[in-house]
Design a protein around this motif. Structure first.
Motif, PDB file in Angstrom:
ATOM      1  N   HIS A  67       3.518  -8.648  17.339  1.00 35.29           N
ATOM      2  CA  HIS A  67       2.936  -9.037  18.620  1.00 35.29           C
ATOM      3  C   HIS A  67       1.957  -7.968  19.113  1.00 35.29           C
ATOM      4  O   HIS A  67       0.851  -8.292  19.590  1.00 35.29           O
ATOM      5  CB  HIS A  67       4.041  -9.247  19.657  1.00 35.29           C
ATOM      6  CG  HIS A  67       3.534  -9.531  21.030  1.00 35.29           C
ATOM      7  ND1 HIS A  67       2.970 -10.740  21.393  1.00 35.29           N
ATOM      8  CD2 HIS A  67       3.472  -8.741  22.147  1.00 35.29           C
ATOM      9  CE1 HIS A  67       2.599 -10.694  22.662  1.00 35.29           C
ATOM     10  NE2 HIS A  67       2.893  -9.498  23.148  1.00 35.29           N
ATOM     11  N   ALA A  68       2.352  -6.707  19.002  1.00 35.32           N
ATOM     12  CA  ALA A  68       1.492  -5.610  19.455  1.00 35.32           C
ATOM     13  C   ALA A  68       0.183  -5.588  18.683  1.00 35.32           C
ATOM     14  O   ALA A  68      -0.899  -5.385  19.260  1.00 35.32           O
ATOM     15  CB  ALA A  68       2.216  -4.277  19.303  1.00 35.32           C
ATOM     16  N   GLN A  69       0.241  -5.827  17.377  1.00 40.60           N
ATOM     17  CA  GLN A  69      -0.981  -5.808  16.570  1.00 40.60           C
ATOM     18  C   GLN A  69      -1.870  -7.000  16.877  1.00 40.60           C
ATOM     19  O   GLN A  69      -3.101  -6.891  16.787  1.00 40.60           O
ATOM     20  CB  GLN A  69      -0.611  -5.776  15.087  1.00 40.60           C
ATOM     21  CG  GLN A  69      -0.010  -4.448  14.659  1.00 40.60           C
ATOM     22  CD  GLN A  69       0.235  -4.375  13.166  1.00 40.60           C
ATOM     23  OE1 GLN A  69       0.526  -5.393  12.532  1.00 40.60           O
ATOM     24  NE2 GLN A  69       0.133  -3.196  12.599  1.00 40.60           N
ATOM     25  N   ASN A  70      -1.268  -8.125  17.243  1.00 46.09           N
ATOM     26  CA  ASN A  70      -2.083  -9.282  17.638  1.00 46.09           C
ATOM     27  C   ASN A  70      -2.804  -9.015  18.956  1.00 46.09           C
ATOM     28  O   ASN A  70      -3.937  -9.453  19.154  1.00 46.09           O
ATOM     29  CB  ASN A  70      -1.206 -10.525  17.772  1.00 46.09           C
ATOM     30  CG  ASN A  70      -0.791 -11.095  16.427  1.00 46.09           C
ATOM     31  OD1 ASN A  70      -1.499 -10.912  15.434  1.00 46.09           O
ATOM     32  ND2 ASN A  70       0.345 -11.766  16.382  1.00 46.09           N
ATOM     33  N   VAL A  71      -2.127  -8.293  19.859  1.00 41.76           N
ATOM     34  CA  VAL A  71      -2.735  -7.956  21.143  1.00 41.76           C
ATOM     35  C   VAL A  71      -3.799  -6.887  20.970  1.00 41.76           C
ATOM     36  O   VAL A  71      -4.911  -6.980  21.497  1.00 41.76           O
ATOM     37  CB  VAL A  71      -1.658  -7.491  22.144  1.00 41.76           C
ATOM     38  CG1 VAL A  71      -2.308  -6.941  23.423  1.00 41.76           C
ATOM     39  CG2 VAL A  71      -0.723  -8.641  22.490  1.00 41.76           C
ATOM     40  N   ASP A  72      -3.453  -5.831  20.217  1.00 44.01           N
ATOM     41  CA  ASP A  72      -4.367  -4.710  20.000  1.00 44.01           C
ATOM     42  C   ASP A  72      -3.994  -4.027  18.693  1.00 44.01           C
ATOM     43  O   ASP A  72      -2.982  -3.323  18.621  1.00 44.01           O
ATOM     44  CB  ASP A  72      -4.272  -3.707  21.156  1.00 44.01           C
ATOM     45  CG  ASP A  72      -5.266  -2.564  21.026  1.00 44.01           C
ATOM     46  OD1 ASP A  72      -5.418  -1.803  21.989  1.00 44.01           O
ATOM     47  OD2 ASP A  72      -5.911  -2.430  19.954  1.00 44.01           O
ATOM     48  N   PRO A  73      -4.768  -4.213  17.625  1.00 44.37           N
ATOM     49  CA  PRO A  73      -4.426  -3.636  16.324  1.00 44.37           C
ATOM     50  C   PRO A  73      -4.334  -2.106  16.325  1.00 44.37           C
ATOM     51  O   PRO A  73      -3.761  -1.534  15.390  1.00 44.37           O
ATOM     52  CB  PRO A  73      -5.583  -4.113  15.422  1.00 44.37           C
ATOM     53  CG  PRO A  73      -6.162  -5.289  16.118  1.00 44.37           C
ATOM     54  CD  PRO A  73      -5.995  -5.018  17.577  1.00 44.37           C
ATOM     55  N   MET A  93       6.007   0.945   8.132  1.00 45.95           N
ATOM     56  CA  MET A  93       4.787   1.736   7.970  1.00 45.95           C
ATOM     57  C   MET A  93       3.746   0.940   7.192  1.00 45.95           C
ATOM     58  O   MET A  93       2.555   0.967   7.525  1.00 45.95           O
ATOM     59  CB  MET A  93       5.100   3.044   7.250  1.00 45.95           C
ATOM     60  CG  MET A  93       6.011   3.991   8.015  1.00 45.95           C
ATOM     61  SD  MET A  93       5.213   4.724   9.456  1.00 45.95           S
ATOM     62  CE  MET A  93       4.113   5.892   8.635  1.00 45.95           C
ATOM     63  N   SER A  94       4.187   0.212   6.190  1.00 41.13           N
ATOM     64  CA  SER A  94       3.256  -0.612   5.411  1.00 41.13           C
ATOM     65  C   SER A  94       2.667  -1.723   6.264  1.00 41.13           C
ATOM     66  O   SER A  94       1.535  -2.163   6.042  1.00 41.13           O
ATOM     67  CB  SER A  94       3.982  -1.226   4.200  1.00 41.13           C
ATOM     68  OG  SER A  94       4.491  -0.215   3.355  1.00 41.13           O
ATOM     69  N   ALA A  95       3.459  -2.178   7.247  1.00 46.91           N
ATOM     70  CA  ALA A  95       2.998  -3.258   8.121  1.00 46.91           C
ATOM     71  C   ALA A  95       2.106  -2.755   9.243  1.00 46.91           C
ATOM     72  O   ALA A  95       1.561  -3.549  10.005  1.00 46.91           O
ATOM     73  CB  ALA A  95       4.195  -3.996   8.706  1.00 46.91           C
ATOM     74  N   GLY A  96       1.969  -1.421   9.372  1.00 42.18           N
ATOM     75  CA  GLY A  96       1.056  -0.880  10.375  1.00 42.18           C
ATOM     76  C   GLY A  96       1.682  -0.037  11.452  1.00 42.18           C
ATOM     77  O   GLY A  96       1.005   0.347  12.415  1.00 42.18           O
TER      78      GLY A  96
END
Length: 410
Positions: A67-73, A93-96
């Protein structure tokens, strides 16, 4: 300075312990017991970082990360893992994810990782702000105010310097705007899309200098008051410049570096490396015709930020302003404009009609607002600058009807 931390963990005791560790480090934790509660805090404008447990009932840490990455990568998420969950952390970590910590973690380890993530977040938000400015036209015309011959010459000089890649030494009296001029040089340079970092000379260390060069690779590092660098920091900066890697350096100072070199307080080799291109920022007393321009701009800015009506600025007021020397330069004009916007007039006759308590209240209110402006609306940072306990600071804000959010950096 960014200090917010969204702390997500379904165990109340763990949340409380982690929040206490962060508060003791002067950070500002916001706690949530689930993804659902945390979701409302997460936005592209969230000026902080996230620390979250991986294993939570219902929607876990991976859902929160997604959700956080969709809002702001570029929003940093730090995972907390239980013993034996290292494979999950590696997957995160692999997922960001920004980093991970194994529970129970030492307070010092938590604070160190969070501070690193906050520095990264601050850099991201600052560069977005600069990019927005870049897209709105000529930064020199937009950010260096004045109609005088000297102001026009300064803008032309800055435009010419920005086209080079050489180190730049900015000289000017305190409050003259070396930081703003450094920012304009960056915005007009070929490195405008790369990072711009500000580093106070008094706080710089060999380590923070190396970090700034690494994070700002290809961009610009502005060292504010370079004369205050310690000898080890001076040597570290010289080594970085001689390696010709990393970022371009723009250094600002109000001191005479030649005298500092002769007195043995400043490294001569470093001085010659920094003094390749020099830009002198003229003091306001040299260009009094620019004072009305600056004053009107800062009054308008203060009224917009505080949602105040624009007051009429009569010719007599402007004439009085032009007669002053303004040793504090643009910063002093900005403070005077803030007081004017709030209805705190400068003339002695009007002030004399007030009692001592009213006059002291006006001064206190002005100091509180000035501290908030300097801290970008961060109440904790403003309270620290005034050396006040946070509760006392908030009590004073309430008494004067001041909202910290009004002064938050846009």
């Amino acid at each position: 300075m960014i200090r917010k931390v969204l702390l997500v963990d379904d165990e109340p005791a763990v949340r409380e312990a982690l929040a206490q560790s962060l508060e003791l480090a002067d950070l500002e934790p916001v706690t949530a017991g689930s993804f659902t509660v945390a979701r409302d805090t997460i936005s592209a404008e969230f000026d902080g970082v996230i620390v979250s447990d991986i294993r939570m009932p219902g929607k876990d840490g991976f859902v929160l990360l997604d959700h956080a990455q969709n809002v702001d990568p570029e929003l940093p998420v730090i995972f907390l893992t239980g013993q034996g969950d290292i494979p999950m952390a590696v997957r995160g970590m692999s997922a960001g994810a920004f980093d991970f910590l194994e529970k129970p973690c030492a307070a010092s380890d938590l604070v160190a990782v969070v501070e690193k993530a906050l520095r990264t977040r601050a850099l991201v938000l600052e560069n977005r702000r600069l990019k927005l400015k870049l897209e709105t036209g000529d930064a020199a015309a937009r950010m260096i105010f004045g109609e005088s011959r000297l102001a026009a010459a300064l803008r032309d000089r800055v435009r010419a310097v920005a086209r080079t890649t050489a180190e730049v030494l900015l000289t000017g009296a305190p409050g003259s705007g070396t930081g703003k001029v450094a920012e304009v040089i960056h915005l007009l340079s070929g490195a405008a899309q790369r990072p711009f970092q500000k580093l106070p000379g008094a706080l710089a260390t060999p380590e923070t200098l190396r970090d700034a060069f690494t994070a700002g690779r290809g961009g610009t590092v502005f060292i504010d008051e370079v004369a205050e660098l310690t000898p080890p920091a001076q040597h570290a900066l010289l080594d970085l410049l001689e390696a010709r890697e990393g970022a371009r350096v723009v250094a600002g100072t109000y001191r005479d570096l030649t005298e500092e070199v002769e007195a043995g307080r400043f490294n001569a080799d470093l001085f010659y490396r920094l003094d390749l291109v020099r830009v002198r920022i003229p003091a306001l007393k040299e260009r009094p015709e620019d004072i009305p321009v600056l004053f009107r701009h800062y009054v308008s800015q203060a009224c917009e930020q505080a949602a105040l009506p624009q007051p009429e600025i009569d010719p007599e007021t402007l004439s009085r302003l032009m007669e002053q020397d303004w040793p504090g330069n643009a910063r002093a004009v900005m403070n005077a404009a803030m007081r004017f916007a709030m209805g705190l007039r400068e003339d002695d006759g009007e002030a004399g009609e007030l009692g001592l308590s009213e006059r002291l209240a006006q001064v206190e209110r002005s100091l509180l607002i000035d501290a908030l402006r300097r801290a970008g609306g961060n109440a904790t940072e403003a309270a620290r600058g005034l050396k006040l306990p946070r509760k006392t600071f908030y009590d004073k804000l309430a008494r004067h009807g001041i909202s910290a959010g009004v002064y938050r950096d846009s």
